[in-house]
Design a protein around this motif. Sequence first.
Motif, PDB file in Angstrom:
ATOM      1  N   ALA A  41      -5.259  -7.428 -13.936  1.00  0.00           N
ATOM      2  CA  ALA A  41      -6.532  -6.982 -14.509  1.00  0.00           C
ATOM      3  C   ALA A  41      -6.369  -6.648 -15.990  1.00  0.00           C
ATOM      4  CB  ALA A  41      -7.055  -5.768 -13.747  1.00  0.00           C
ATOM      5  N   ASP A  42      -5.239  -6.056 -16.354  1.00  0.00           N
ATOM      6  CA  ASP A  42      -4.991  -5.732 -17.766  1.00  0.00           C
ATOM      7  C   ASP A  42      -4.935  -7.004 -18.612  1.00  0.00           C
ATOM      8  OD1 ASP A  42      -4.841  -3.093 -17.019  1.00  0.00           O
ATOM      9  OD2 ASP A  42      -2.638  -3.037 -16.960  1.00  0.00           O
ATOM     10  N   TYR A  43      -4.243  -7.994 -18.102  1.00  0.00           N
ATOM     11  CA  TYR A  43      -4.098  -9.252 -18.832  1.00  0.00           C
ATOM     12  C   TYR A  43      -5.456  -9.943 -18.956  1.00  0.00           C
ATOM     13  CZ  TYR A  43      -1.348 -13.246 -20.517  1.00  0.00           C
ATOM     14  OH  TYR A  43      -0.788 -14.233 -21.299  1.00  0.00           O
ATOM     15  N   ARG A  44      -6.238  -9.904 -17.870  1.00  0.00           N
ATOM     16  CA  ARG A  44      -7.565 -10.545 -17.887  1.00  0.00           C
ATOM     17  C   ARG A  44      -8.482  -9.862 -18.894  1.00  0.00           C
ATOM     18  NH1 ARG A  44     -12.509 -11.741 -15.923  1.00  0.00           N
ATOM     19  NH2 ARG A  44     -12.763 -13.686 -14.750  1.00  0.00           N
ATOM     20  N   PHE A  45      -8.388  -8.545 -18.996  1.00  0.00           N
ATOM     21  CA  PHE A  45      -9.185  -7.807 -19.976  1.00  0.00           C
ATOM     22  C   PHE A  45      -8.872  -8.277 -21.391  1.00  0.00           C
ATOM     23  CE2 PHE A  45      -9.443  -4.228 -22.954  1.00  0.00           C
ATOM     24  CZ  PHE A  45     -10.786  -3.923 -22.866  1.00  0.00           C
ATOM     25  N   GLU A  46      -7.593  -8.439 -21.680  1.00  0.00           N
ATOM     26  CA  GLU A  46      -7.194  -8.888 -23.013  1.00  0.00           C
ATOM     27  C   GLU A  46      -7.666 -10.319 -23.281  1.00  0.00           C
ATOM     28  OE1 GLU A  46      -6.118  -6.966 -25.180  1.00  0.00           O
ATOM     29  OE2 GLU A  46      -5.458  -5.240 -23.998  1.00  0.00           O
ATOM     30  N   ILE A  47      -7.622 -11.163 -22.251  1.00  0.00           N
ATOM     31  CA  ILE A  47      -8.095 -12.543 -22.415  1.00  0.00           C
ATOM     32  C   ILE A  47      -9.582 -12.555 -22.744  1.00  0.00           C
ATOM     33  CG2 ILE A  47      -8.539 -14.724 -21.194  1.00  0.00           C
ATOM     34  CD1 ILE A  47      -5.655 -14.386 -22.041  1.00  0.00           C
ATOM     35  N   GLY A  48     -10.348 -11.680 -22.105  1.00  0.00           N
ATOM     36  CA  GLY A  48     -11.775 -11.591 -22.406  1.00  0.00           C
ATOM     37  C   GLY A  48     -12.020 -11.218 -23.863  1.00  0.00           C
ATOM     38  N   ASN A  49     -11.229 -10.287 -24.384  1.00  0.00           N
ATOM     39  CA  ASN A  49     -11.351  -9.913 -25.794  1.00  0.00           C
ATOM     40  C   ASN A  49     -11.011 -11.082 -26.714  1.00  0.00           C
ATOM     41  OD1 ASN A  49     -12.094  -7.309 -25.138  1.00  0.00           O
ATOM     42  ND2 ASN A  49     -10.024  -6.479 -25.302  1.00  0.00           N
ATOM     43  N   ILE A  50      -9.963 -11.812 -26.356  1.00  0.00           N
ATOM     44  CA  ILE A  50      -9.556 -12.958 -27.184  1.00  0.00           C
ATOM     45  C   ILE A  50     -10.640 -14.033 -27.177  1.00  0.00           C
ATOM     46  CG2 ILE A  50      -7.888 -14.843 -27.392  1.00  0.00           C
ATOM     47  CD1 ILE A  50      -5.774 -12.939 -26.299  1.00  0.00           C
ATOM     48  N   GLN A  51     -11.269 -14.234 -26.042  1.00  0.00           N
ATOM     49  CA  GLN A  51     -12.326 -15.242 -25.963  1.00  0.00           C
ATOM     50  C   GLN A  51     -13.444 -14.947 -26.954  1.00  0.00           C
ATOM     51  OE1 GLN A  51     -13.302 -15.419 -21.675  1.00  0.00           O
ATOM     52  NE2 GLN A  51     -13.019 -17.608 -21.849  1.00  0.00           N
ATOM     53  N   GLY A  52     -13.809 -13.671 -27.055  1.00  0.00           N
ATOM     54  CA  GLY A  52     -14.859 -13.307 -27.995  1.00  0.00           C
ATOM     55  C   GLY A  52     -14.478 -13.638 -29.432  1.00  0.00           C
ATOM     56  N   ARG A  53     -13.221 -13.436 -29.778  1.00  0.00           N
ATOM     57  CA  ARG A  53     -12.758 -13.747 -31.132  1.00  0.00           C
ATOM     58  C   ARG A  53     -12.613 -15.253 -31.339  1.00  0.00           C
ATOM     59  NH1 ARG A  53      -7.419 -11.356 -32.386  1.00  0.00           N
ATOM     60  NH2 ARG A  53      -7.966 -12.173 -34.429  1.00  0.00           N
ATOM     61  N   ALA A  54     -12.074 -15.931 -30.341  1.00  0.00           N
ATOM     62  CA  ALA A  54     -11.846 -17.378 -30.482  1.00  0.00           C
ATOM     63  C   ALA A  54     -13.171 -18.122 -30.617  1.00  0.00           C
ATOM     64  CB  ALA A  54     -11.068 -17.901 -29.275  1.00  0.00           C
ATOM     65  N   ARG A  55     -14.210 -17.612 -29.974  1.00  0.00           N
ATOM     66  CA  ARG A  55     -15.526 -18.260 -30.028  1.00  0.00           C
ATOM     67  C   ARG A  55     -16.070 -18.265 -31.457  1.00  0.00           C
ATOM     68  NH1 ARG A  55     -17.414 -15.509 -26.273  1.00  0.00           N
ATOM     69  NH2 ARG A  55     -16.965 -16.920 -24.548  1.00  0.00           N
ATOM     70  N   LEU A  56     -15.633 -17.289 -32.256  1.00  0.00           N
ATOM     71  CA  LEU A  56     -16.123 -17.170 -33.641  1.00  0.00           C
ATOM     72  C   LEU A  56     -15.077 -17.604 -34.659  1.00  0.00           C
ATOM     73  CD1 LEU A  56     -17.822 -13.662 -33.288  1.00  0.00           C
ATOM     74  CD2 LEU A  56     -18.898 -15.918 -33.090  1.00  0.00           C
ATOM     75  N   ALA A  57     -14.039 -18.293 -34.206  1.00  0.00           N
ATOM     76  CA  ALA A  57     -12.931 -18.649 -35.097  1.00  0.00           C
ATOM     77  C   ALA A  57     -13.111 -20.002 -35.777  1.00  0.00           C
ATOM     78  CB  ALA A  57     -11.611 -18.646 -34.310  1.00  0.00           C
ATOM     79  N   ASP A  58     -14.282 -20.621 -35.620  1.00  0.00           N
ATOM     80  CA  ASP A  58     -14.479 -21.935 -36.238  1.00  0.00           C
ATOM     81  C   ASP A  58     -14.624 -21.778 -37.755  1.00  0.00           C
ATOM     82  OD1 ASP A  58     -17.020 -20.674 -35.294  1.00  0.00           O
ATOM     83  OD2 ASP A  58     -17.883 -22.213 -36.598  1.00  0.00           O
ATOM     84  N   LYS A  59     -14.111 -22.734 -38.474  1.00  0.00           N
ATOM     85  CA  LYS A  59     -14.191 -22.710 -39.945  1.00  0.00           C
ATOM     86  C   LYS A  59     -14.070 -24.138 -40.466  1.00  0.00           C
ATOM     87  CE  LYS A  59      -9.230 -21.825 -40.546  1.00  0.00           C
ATOM     88  NZ  LYS A  59      -8.218 -20.923 -41.146  1.00  0.00           N
ATOM     89  N   GLY A  60     -14.489 -24.306 -41.690  1.00  0.00           N
ATOM     90  CA  GLY A  60     -14.389 -25.613 -42.342  1.00  0.00           C
ATOM     91  C   GLY A  60     -13.802 -25.471 -43.725  1.00  0.00           C
ATOM     92  N   TRP A  61     -13.252 -26.552 -44.244  1.00  0.00           N
ATOM     93  CA  TRP A  61     -12.651 -26.513 -45.571  1.00  0.00           C
ATOM     94  C   TRP A  61     -12.611 -27.929 -46.152  1.00  0.00           C
ATOM     95  CZ3 TRP A  61     -10.122 -26.155 -40.988  1.00  0.00           C
ATOM     96  CH2 TRP A  61      -9.144 -27.106 -40.720  1.00  0.00           C
ATOM     97  N   ILE A  62     -12.411 -27.965 -47.451  1.00  0.00           N
ATOM     98  CA  ILE A  62     -12.303 -29.255 -48.147  1.00  0.00           C
ATOM     99  C   ILE A  62     -10.829 -29.545 -48.377  1.00  0.00           C
ATOM    100  CG2 ILE A  62     -12.769 -30.489 -50.275  1.00  0.00           C
ATOM    101  CD1 ILE A  62     -15.405 -28.985 -50.462  1.00  0.00           C
TER     102      ILE A  62
END
Length: 205
Positions: free
Chosen positions: A78-99
């Motif tokens: 359960a502890d590990y799953r909680f941390e994965i849920g937090n990471i998912q929220g961050r990864a969902r917003l980790a998109d970026k673009g560059w030249i």
Amino acid sequence: MIAEKAELPAKFKKSQEDAAKVAEAAFARLRAAEAEFYAAREANRLAALVSGGVGHQLGMQIKAIDDELLAGADPRIADYRFEIGNIQGRARLADKGWIEHVEKKEEGLWGRVYFDREWRNNLEDVSSAMTLLDKTKNDLDALALSALSTAEVTAALRKMTDDLIPVLNKLSSMNPPWLDEFDEVRPPNEDGKPAYPYPLDAPQY
């Protein structure tokens, strides 16, 4: 014509009687069919109730067993799953673009070499990370309902971390949760720092 008219009722009497018998038989058949339809519909309703009741009982018994298994599951899952849920929220917003400046060469034997600017993004890396994180959560749910020993759970969690490291590191060096020297779940290290804060093969006390 008057005489012919007077004879017509007698001529059609037999046909009318036959038609009336056919209509009466058809009406009786219709009433019987209606009665069978309503009886069949009621039987279907009752059968659905019985089937639903059996399905409900089955589901409740399975849920009771699952609840008992979850209550006795290794809390680190359960502890590990909680941390994965937090990471998912961050990864969902980790998109970026560059030249990016890309070296190119003109066609021909003496074509000049020059640099052109092209747009790049990490959407594929984000998608891969989200897919693996979803799979990890599903694997953790299955792990919580399994009958594995503490050592086997430890090995499974460590493998999840190992699988996540190369995928998450592509998203600004994000890190997965990890297990410390006491096999306890720890939250991800700060971005840019190694996923493991100590060598896994170092002596453990």
